[in-house]
Design a protein around this motif. Structure first.
Motif, PDB file in Angstrom:
ATOM      1  N   TRP A 119     -12.084  15.457   5.609  1.00  0.00           N
ATOM      2  CA  TRP A 119     -11.902  14.448   6.644  1.00  0.00           C
ATOM      3  C   TRP A 119     -13.077  14.410   7.618  1.00  0.00           C
ATOM      4  CZ3 TRP A 119      -6.015  15.233   8.070  1.00  0.00           C
ATOM      5  CH2 TRP A 119      -5.247  14.843   6.959  1.00  0.00           C
ATOM      6  N   LYS A 121     -15.818  13.424   6.614  1.00  0.00           N
ATOM      7  CA  LYS A 121     -16.609  12.358   5.983  1.00  0.00           C
ATOM      8  C   LYS A 121     -17.793  12.923   5.203  1.00  0.00           C
ATOM      9  CE  LYS A 121     -15.401   9.204   9.773  1.00  0.00           C
ATOM     10  NZ  LYS A 121     -15.919   8.265  10.798  1.00  0.00           N
ATOM     11  N   GLU A 143     -16.091   7.257   5.303  1.00  0.00           N
ATOM     12  CA  GLU A 143     -14.818   7.506   5.980  1.00  0.00           C
ATOM     13  C   GLU A 143     -14.238   8.828   5.482  1.00  0.00           C
ATOM     14  OE1 GLU A 143     -12.475   7.274   7.927  1.00  0.00           O
ATOM     15  OE2 GLU A 143     -12.827   5.509   9.145  1.00  0.00           O
ATOM     16  N   ARG A 144     -13.048   9.169   5.991  1.00  0.00           N
ATOM     17  CA  ARG A 144     -12.357  10.400   5.582  1.00  0.00           C
ATOM     18  C   ARG A 144     -11.982  10.336   4.101  1.00  0.00           C
ATOM     19  NH1 ARG A 144      -7.764   8.965   9.235  1.00  0.00           N
ATOM     20  NH2 ARG A 144      -8.832   6.982   8.876  1.00  0.00           N
ATOM     21  N   TYR A 146      -9.761  10.725   0.969  1.00  0.00           N
ATOM     22  CA  TYR A 146      -8.330  10.770   0.646  1.00  0.00           C
ATOM     23  C   TYR A 146      -8.062  11.367  -0.731  1.00  0.00           C
ATOM     24  CZ  TYR A 146      -6.886   7.891   4.651  1.00  0.00           C
ATOM     25  OH  TYR A 146      -6.610   7.411   5.897  1.00  0.00           O
ATOM     26  N   THR A 159     -11.944   6.977  -0.113  1.00  0.00           N
ATOM     27  CA  THR A 159     -11.802   7.303   1.301  1.00  0.00           C
ATOM     28  C   THR A 159     -10.884   6.321   2.018  1.00  0.00           C
ATOM     29  OG1 THR A 159     -13.582   5.938   2.229  1.00  0.00           O
ATOM     30  CG2 THR A 159     -14.233   8.012   1.192  1.00  0.00           C
ATOM     31  N   ALA A 160     -10.689   6.584   3.297  1.00  0.00           N
ATOM     32  CA  ALA A 160      -9.981   5.639   4.161  1.00  0.00           C
ATOM     33  C   ALA A 160     -10.715   4.300   4.158  1.00  0.00           C
ATOM     34  CB  ALA A 160      -9.893   6.199   5.579  1.00  0.00           C
ATOM     35  N   ASN A 161      -9.990   3.247   4.528  1.00  0.00           N
ATOM     36  CA  ASN A 161     -10.532   1.882   4.561  1.00  0.00           C
ATOM     37  C   ASN A 161     -10.971   1.387   3.189  1.00  0.00           C
ATOM     38  OD1 ASN A 161     -10.038   1.769   7.304  1.00  0.00           O
ATOM     39  ND2 ASN A 161     -12.140   2.302   7.869  1.00  0.00           N
ATOM     40  N   ARG A 162     -10.382   1.984   2.135  1.00  0.00           N
ATOM     41  CA  ARG A 162     -10.506   1.491   0.757  1.00  0.00           C
ATOM     42  C   ARG A 162     -11.912   1.616   0.162  1.00  0.00           C
ATOM     43  NH1 ARG A 162     -10.018  -3.678   1.187  1.00  0.00           N
ATOM     44  NH2 ARG A 162      -9.858  -4.017  -1.072  1.00  0.00           N
ATOM     45  N   GLN A 186      -4.043   0.884   1.068  1.00  0.00           N
ATOM     46  CA  GLN A 186      -4.656   2.216   1.131  1.00  0.00           C
ATOM     47  C   GLN A 186      -4.624   2.954  -0.206  1.00  0.00           C
ATOM     48  OE1 GLN A 186      -3.357   4.788   4.448  1.00  0.00           O
ATOM     49  NE2 GLN A 186      -2.977   6.373   2.911  1.00  0.00           N
ATOM     50  N   ARG A 188      -4.289   6.010  -2.614  1.00  0.00           N
ATOM     51  CA  ARG A 188      -3.509   7.240  -2.587  1.00  0.00           C
ATOM     52  C   ARG A 188      -4.116   8.302  -3.510  1.00  0.00           C
ATOM     53  NH1 ARG A 188       0.529   9.401   0.733  1.00  0.00           N
ATOM     54  NH2 ARG A 188       2.002  10.608  -0.503  1.00  0.00           N
ATOM     55  N   SER A 203      -2.463   3.222  -5.383  1.00  0.00           N
ATOM     56  CA  SER A 203      -2.376   2.897  -3.962  1.00  0.00           C
ATOM     57  C   SER A 203      -0.947   2.976  -3.451  1.00  0.00           C
ATOM     58  CB  SER A 203      -2.937   1.497  -3.702  1.00  0.00           C
ATOM     59  OG  SER A 203      -2.027   0.520  -4.181  1.00  0.00           O
TER      60      SER A 203
END
Length: 331
Positions: A119, A121, A143-144, A146, A159-162, A186, A188, A203
């Motif tokens: 997280w 990044k 981004e972070r 996932y 990552t976050a924000n696809r 998002q 998953r 997702s």
């Protein structure tokens, strides 16, 4: 669960965050929100025997095996990556980030190198032969992280924000391709094909995207609904995609609908589904020969704290893979 499935005992005391089989033997590792990594020996009759356990100082979020089956690595909310030596029974810290480490993997083509994503990044690469507080290389993420997976020379970070970043591990610090997920919500989970030619994204809206790396193959990619109840508008998260190790067209999806489905990637068709369980399925994996399929019945927090029932403990089940699981249904 199917009547032929076996339950792993003792189960973790909190949610299951990761499952991984050794490629060399039927030994299953599990990471859990109770800070523990547990390792189980699966016997020929399907029963399991606890083999080892070690701890993080916070929730453990992922677990993986070395290619030769001698090491287990794990990561978690304590910002640490740890490595367990099967021969000595000792665990040591081998990685560190500035924030939670979400995912950890060994590289197939460089078996002494592992990669962690967090997280903070960043991706960080580590040489496990010479443990150090300094990574051998680092890549920045927008981004972070996932979810992350790697096969052959392919590494995919979601990552976050696809954001989706594809790395050629011949040049591991610079993305080979960078794009947004074709799924609208998002990400998953991400899982690479066994031959490294592409990957699957799952997702929170219960959809999966099958994506190919080479531009010449991009028209082979497709999207489909993976975790939807017939006749219902309820949407369930797709929590994991697992590819069969010896039948590369076969993969599974699982999610908060409590159903595991076997699919055929080449024919774009469903093979089989396991009986629905009373709960959500958080994680899945195949053993090295593809004869055993492990799945965790564990709350995935898709509906927040309101649906969490502390009186329903997590379970890990082992399913003997059948011919029906690997055979596409007729149209």
């Amino acid at each position: 669960m199917a009547t032929t499935d076996f339950e792993v005992n003792p189960a973790p005391n909190d949610g299951v965050s990761g499952l991984a089989f050794s490629s060399q033997a039927d030994i299953l590792a599990c990471s859990s929100w109770d800070n523990q990594i547990r390792i189980y020996q699966v016997q020929a009759n399907g029963q399991t025997v606890p083999q080892a356990a070690y701890s993080h100082q916070g929730p453990a979020l992922d677990v993986a095996w070395s290619k030769d089956g001698t090491k287990v690595v794990s990561c978690g909310a304590d910002k640490a990556g740890r490595m367990y030596d099967v021969a000595t029974g000792q665990s040591t810290q081998v990685a560190a980030h500035d924030d939670t480490i979400r995912s950890i993997r060994f590289l197939e083509q460089q078996p002494h190198v592992m990669v962690t994503g967090g997280w903070d990044k960043s991706l960080k690469y580590w040489d496990t032969r010479a443990p150090s507080s300094t990574p051998i290389s680092t890549a920045s993420l927008p981004e972070r992280l996932y979810s992350m997976d790697t096969r052959q020379n392919l590494l995919v970070a979601a990552t976050a924000n696809r954001h989706v970043l594809v790395f050629d591990l011949n040049n591991p610090t610079v993305p080979y391709k960078q794009s947004f997920s074709p799924l609208r919500w998002q990400t998953r989970t991400v899982s690479c094909f066994t031959d490294g030619s592409g990957y699957a994204l799952g997702s929170i809206e219960g959809r999966v995207a099958i994506q190919y790396i080479q531009d010449a193959d991009k028209d082979r990619g497709f999207l489909f609904k993976s975790n939807r109840e017939e006749g219902s508008n309820t949407i369930h998260s797709c929590n994991q995609v697992s590819f069969h190790p010896t039948n590369p067209a076969t993969f599974t999806t699982c999610g908060s609908d409590g159903v595991v489905v076997f699919w055929n990637r080449e024919l774009k068709r469903r093979n089989n589904a396991l009986p629905k369980v009373n709960g959500t399925i958080s994680n899945t994996c195949f053993n090295g020969t593809g004869t055993i399929f492990a799945y965790a019945v564990s709350y995935d927090w898709h509906q927040g704290a309101k649906l969490h029932n502390p009186n329903t403990p997590p379970r890990i089940l082992l399913h003997p893979v059948s011919t029906n699981d690997l055979t596409p249904q007729p149209k």
